[in-house]
Design a protein around this motif. Structure first.
Motif, PDB file in Angstrom:
ATOM      1  N   ARG A   3      36.272  17.373  33.890  1.00  0.00           N
ATOM      2  CA  ARG A   3      35.430  18.571  33.780  1.00  0.00           C
ATOM      3  C   ARG A   3      34.915  18.811  32.255  1.00  0.00           C
ATOM      4  NH1 ARG A   3      37.289  24.450  35.493  1.00  0.00           N
ATOM      5  NH2 ARG A   3      35.089  25.390  35.671  1.00  0.00           N
ATOM      6  N   LYS A   4      33.758  19.154  31.850  1.00  0.00           N
ATOM      7  CA  LYS A   4      33.383  19.169  30.648  1.00  0.00           C
ATOM      8  C   LYS A   4      33.962  20.478  29.963  1.00  0.00           C
ATOM      9  CE  LYS A   4      29.114  16.465  31.052  1.00  0.00           C
ATOM     10  NZ  LYS A   4      29.759  15.801  31.984  1.00  0.00           N
ATOM     11  N   ILE A   5      34.262  20.279  28.979  1.00  0.00           N
ATOM     12  CA  ILE A   5      34.848  21.881  27.975  1.00  0.00           C
ATOM     13  C   ILE A   5      34.223  21.997  26.841  1.00  0.00           C
ATOM     14  CG2 ILE A   5      36.929  20.203  27.523  1.00  0.00           C
ATOM     15  CD1 ILE A   5      38.654  22.858  27.628  1.00  0.00           C
ATOM     16  N   THR A  11      40.951  27.501  14.209  1.00  0.00           N
ATOM     17  CA  THR A  11      41.983  26.347  13.792  1.00  0.00           C
ATOM     18  C   THR A  11      42.842  26.623  12.734  1.00  0.00           C
ATOM     19  OG1 THR A  11      40.377  25.011  14.763  1.00  0.00           O
ATOM     20  CG2 THR A  11      42.487  24.062  14.216  1.00  0.00           C
ATOM     21  N   GLY A  12      43.859  27.118  12.640  1.00  0.00           N
ATOM     22  CA  GLY A  12      45.049  27.731  13.513  1.00  0.00           C
ATOM     23  C   GLY A  12      45.848  26.627  13.882  1.00  0.00           C
ATOM     24  N   ILE A  13      47.273  26.978  14.003  1.00  0.00           N
ATOM     25  CA  ILE A  13      48.337  26.072  14.098  1.00  0.00           C
ATOM     26  C   ILE A  13      48.169  25.919  15.959  1.00  0.00           C
ATOM     27  CG2 ILE A  13      50.700  25.260  14.537  1.00  0.00           C
ATOM     28  CD1 ILE A  13      50.983  26.810  11.530  1.00  0.00           C
ATOM     29  N   ASP A  14      48.314  27.082  16.730  1.00  0.00           N
ATOM     30  CA  ASP A  14      48.301  26.866  18.089  1.00  0.00           C
ATOM     31  C   ASP A  14      46.892  26.573  18.774  1.00  0.00           C
ATOM     32  OD1 ASP A  14      47.553  29.724  17.289  1.00  0.00           O
ATOM     33  OD2 ASP A  14      47.862  30.255  19.592  1.00  0.00           O
ATOM     34  N   ASP A  15      45.742  26.730  17.900  1.00  0.00           N
ATOM     35  CA  ASP A  15      44.434  26.104  18.083  1.00  0.00           C
ATOM     36  C   ASP A  15      44.519  24.602  18.091  1.00  0.00           C
ATOM     37  OD1 ASP A  15      42.464  28.806  17.770  1.00  0.00           O
ATOM     38  OD2 ASP A  15      44.155  28.826  16.576  1.00  0.00           O
ATOM     39  N   ALA A  16      45.319  24.167  17.105  1.00  0.00           N
ATOM     40  CA  ALA A  16      45.337  22.669  16.927  1.00  0.00           C
ATOM     41  C   ALA A  16      46.104  22.106  18.174  1.00  0.00           C
ATOM     42  CB  ALA A  16      46.070  22.429  15.586  1.00  0.00           C
ATOM     43  N   LEU A  17      47.176  22.825  18.537  1.00  0.00           N
ATOM     44  CA  LEU A  17      47.852  22.396  19.711  1.00  0.00           C
ATOM     45  C   LEU A  17      47.009  22.496  21.236  1.00  0.00           C
ATOM     46  CD1 LEU A  17      51.353  24.098  19.080  1.00  0.00           C
ATOM     47  CD2 LEU A  17      50.531  21.713  18.458  1.00  0.00           C
ATOM     48  N   ALA A  18      45.957  23.385  20.951  1.00  0.00           N
ATOM     49  CA  ALA A  18      45.062  23.541  22.218  1.00  0.00           C
ATOM     50  C   ALA A  18      44.100  22.246  22.156  1.00  0.00           C
ATOM     51  CB  ALA A  18      44.501  24.853  22.031  1.00  0.00           C
ATOM     52  N   LEU A  19      43.583  21.972  21.097  1.00  0.00           N
ATOM     53  CA  LEU A  19      42.801  20.885  20.823  1.00  0.00           C
ATOM     54  C   LEU A  19      43.365  19.581  21.220  1.00  0.00           C
ATOM     55  CD1 LEU A  19      40.024  19.598  20.038  1.00  0.00           C
ATOM     56  CD2 LEU A  19      40.873  19.856  17.730  1.00  0.00           C
ATOM     57  N   ALA A  20      44.809  19.494  20.958  1.00  0.00           N
ATOM     58  CA  ALA A  20      45.418  18.153  21.245  1.00  0.00           C
ATOM     59  C   ALA A  20      45.637  18.038  22.613  1.00  0.00           C
ATOM     60  CB  ALA A  20      46.644  18.327  20.464  1.00  0.00           C
ATOM     61  N   TYR A  21      46.051  19.289  23.262  1.00  0.00           N
ATOM     62  CA  TYR A  21      46.156  19.261  24.901  1.00  0.00           C
ATOM     63  C   TYR A  21      44.821  19.012  25.784  1.00  0.00           C
ATOM     64  CZ  TYR A  21      48.312  21.222  29.235  1.00  0.00           C
ATOM     65  OH  TYR A  21      48.588  21.287  30.424  1.00  0.00           O
ATOM     66  N   ALA A  22      43.618  19.594  25.098  1.00  0.00           N
ATOM     67  CA  ALA A  22      42.451  19.013  25.737  1.00  0.00           C
ATOM     68  C   ALA A  22      42.121  17.593  25.259  1.00  0.00           C
ATOM     69  CB  ALA A  22      41.260  19.867  25.038  1.00  0.00           C
ATOM     70  N   LEU A  23      42.396  17.140  24.352  1.00  0.00           N
ATOM     71  CA  LEU A  23      42.054  15.606  24.020  1.00  0.00           C
ATOM     72  C   LEU A  23      43.177  14.520  24.600  1.00  0.00           C
ATOM     73  CD1 LEU A  23      41.818  15.721  20.260  1.00  0.00           C
ATOM     74  CD2 LEU A  23      39.731  15.443  21.896  1.00  0.00           C
ATOM     75  N   GLU A  29      36.387  16.414  29.566  1.00  0.00           N
ATOM     76  CA  GLU A  29      35.672  15.697  28.425  1.00  0.00           C
ATOM     77  C   GLU A  29      35.350  16.761  27.497  1.00  0.00           C
ATOM     78  OE1 GLU A  29      32.036  14.391  30.270  1.00  0.00           O
ATOM     79  OE2 GLU A  29      31.273  13.953  28.190  1.00  0.00           O
ATOM     80  N   VAL A  30      35.973  16.826  26.106  1.00  0.00           N
ATOM     81  CA  VAL A  30      35.624  17.608  25.297  1.00  0.00           C
ATOM     82  C   VAL A  30      34.238  17.136  24.877  1.00  0.00           C
ATOM     83  CG1 VAL A  30      35.876  18.768  22.908  1.00  0.00           C
ATOM     84  CG2 VAL A  30      37.884  17.973  24.592  1.00  0.00           C
ATOM     85  N   ILE A  31      33.085  18.024  25.027  1.00  0.00           N
ATOM     86  CA  ILE A  31      31.740  18.133  24.844  1.00  0.00           C
ATOM     87  C   ILE A  31      31.186  18.365  23.249  1.00  0.00           C
ATOM     88  CG2 ILE A  31      30.979  17.397  27.141  1.00  0.00           C
ATOM     89  CD1 ILE A  31      29.368  20.104  26.700  1.00  0.00           C
ATOM     90  N   GLY A  32      32.385  19.587  22.744  1.00  0.00           N
ATOM     91  CA  GLY A  32      32.178  20.015  21.552  1.00  0.00           C
ATOM     92  C   GLY A  32      32.902  21.188  21.127  1.00  0.00           C
ATOM     93  N   ILE A  33      33.165  21.462  19.842  1.00  0.00           N
ATOM     94  CA  ILE A  33      33.855  22.686  19.303  1.00  0.00           C
ATOM     95  C   ILE A  33      32.766  23.360  18.775  1.00  0.00           C
ATOM     96  CG2 ILE A  33      35.738  23.235  17.801  1.00  0.00           C
ATOM     97  CD1 ILE A  33      36.976  20.290  18.634  1.00  0.00           C
ATOM     98  N   LEU A  55      42.186  12.363  13.206  1.00  0.00           N
ATOM     99  CA  LEU A  55      43.546  12.024  13.326  1.00  0.00           C
ATOM    100  C   LEU A  55      43.937  11.380  14.692  1.00  0.00           C
ATOM    101  CD1 LEU A  55      46.793  11.902  12.511  1.00  0.00           C
ATOM    102  CD2 LEU A  55      46.733  14.260  13.428  1.00  0.00           C
ATOM    103  N   PHE A  56      43.174  11.920  15.789  1.00  0.00           N
ATOM    104  CA  PHE A  56      43.368  11.559  16.994  1.00  0.00           C
ATOM    105  C   PHE A  56      42.068  10.506  17.535  1.00  0.00           C
ATOM    106  CE2 PHE A  56      45.851  15.273  17.106  1.00  0.00           C
ATOM    107  CZ  PHE A  56      47.333  14.772  17.221  1.00  0.00           C
ATOM    108  N   GLY A  57      41.414  10.127  16.567  1.00  0.00           N
ATOM    109  CA  GLY A  57      40.401   9.071  16.793  1.00  0.00           C
ATOM    110  C   GLY A  57      39.326   9.576  17.840  1.00  0.00           C
ATOM    111  N   ARG A  58      38.857  10.775  17.594  1.00  0.00           N
ATOM    112  CA  ARG A  58      37.743  11.479  18.363  1.00  0.00           C
ATOM    113  C   ARG A  58      36.855  12.243  17.316  1.00  0.00           C
ATOM    114  NH1 ARG A  58      37.923  11.937  23.666  1.00  0.00           N
ATOM    115  NH2 ARG A  58      35.794  12.053  23.131  1.00  0.00           N
TER     116      ARG A  58
END
Ligand code: RIB
Ligand code: CA
Length: 330
Positions: A3-5, A11-23, A29-33, A55-58
């Motif tokens: 699913r595209k997201i 970004t924000g610590i819990d935003d960073a965790l949300a991004l990591a969860y998505a990745l 499929e993260v199509i953009g931020i 950091l996560f190669g994306r």
């Protein structure tokens, strides 16, 4: 087919965790931020998102800067409480190299509008900061308002606010924007404090990330430990930090993690309850409900998913750099 997201992050610590969860979610499929203000200014949030993607190669994922301040204001300043919870750099003073990729040249609102036109129902948008940029997309295009599927972190229906007695932090920044979102969007899921303050992380879990010995594990542990320490001061009764933003992403992956109440929502805009998210009295008897509010959450299942996804993502990052021995040790 994943699913595209699109994530709209301050970004924000819990935003960073949300991004990591998505990745870390093969279903997405993260199509953009798109970057909003809130925990930090837009530029800082965009910089953090780019650095975390690297950091996560994306670094292939584009990051667009969004609207820099609330609708009723002409500038934005980081609140003291945001700085206390997320640190001056927004990621708990964790150090990440300057990103080698710049923000995407285009406009965040155009990107949101075009993406909904292109992907329709296959796309979910997850805002985890103030609603300003999403509200601008709603105003820019009726098609966006009618067709965007939104799972947002923000608001509080059955519990008090976290920055003022009635107001949750994201809604508090721009109540008019969230009110517009609630009134005009046809498909909104609200992941508010009702559920996010039930999903708590402790240093027992962050220790597992540090033990990986990787750059990704160190970053997640350093940033989240800062966040946990802040919560020990502001909400010692909880015994951990609230996983607000990652829960919204998790629900976008798997709606069965929460139980929802169908409701037509609005935001109070005047008086002492300004910023309160509540049922819209005028639409109480409208048979069409445009929002769902999460009122219960399967905490155990969410935490297991959260740890599995973030740990396996962090595992795949390069090893922590060997420490250079200090002169005194030689
Ligand atoms: O109230 C919690 C929200 O406020 C989260 O999105 C957090 O990142 C902060 O912005
Ligand atoms: Ca946020």
């Amino acid at each position: 087919m994943p699913r595209k997201i699109i994530l709209d992050l301050d970004t924000g610590i819990d935003d960073a965790l949300a991004l990591a969860y998505a990745l870390g979610s093969p279903e997405l499929e993260v199509i953009g931020i798109t970057g909003t203000y809130g925990n930090v200014a837009v530029e800082t949030g965009v910089r953090n998102a780019l650095a975390i993607l690297e950091l996560f190669g994306r670094s292939d994922i584009p990051v667009y800067a969004g609207v820099p301040h609330a609708r009723t204001r002409d500038s934005f300043e980081v609140l003291e409480i945001s700085e206390f919870i997320h640190g001056v750099n927004g990621i708990g003073e964790a150090v990440l190299p300057e990103p080698s990729v710049q923000a995407a040249g285009g406009n965040a609102v155009d990107f949101l509008v075009q993406s909904v036109r292109e992907h329709g129902e296959d796309l979910v948008i997850v805002p985890t900061g103030p609603s300003t940029t999403i509200a601008a997309a709603i105003e820019a295009d009726d098609h966006f308002a009618e067709n965007a599927r939104i799972v947002m972190m923000g608001g509080a229906l059955s519990v008090p606010g976290n920055v003022r007695p009635w107001a949750e932090a994201n809604v508090n920044q721009d109540p008019e924007a969230t009110d517009l979102l609630f009134r005009r969007s046809r498909d909104v899921t609200m992941i508010g404090l009702d559920v996010t303050l039930q999903t708590l992380l402790t240093t027992e879990e962050t220790a597992q990330w540090r033990e990986l010995g990787t750059a990704g594990g160190d970053f997640l542990a350093d940033a989240t430990d800062y966040y946990i320490r802040a919560y020990e001061t502001t909400a010692p009764n909880l015994g951990g930090c609230g996983l607000h933003d990652p829960l919204a992403v998790a629900v976008a992956v798997d709606p069965s993690l929460v139980t929802c109440l169908d409701i037509n929502l609005k935001v109070d805009l005047v008086g002492e309850t300004r910023g309160r998210t509540i049922g819209d009295h005028d639409r109480l008897n409208d048979p069409v409900k445009t929002a769902r509010v999460a009122v219960a959450v399967d905490v155990e299942r969410f935490l297991a998913e959260f740890m599995q996804r973030l740990t396996s993502l962090a595992e795949r990052t390069p090893a922590r750099r060997d420490l250079v021995p200090q002169a005194a040790d030689r």
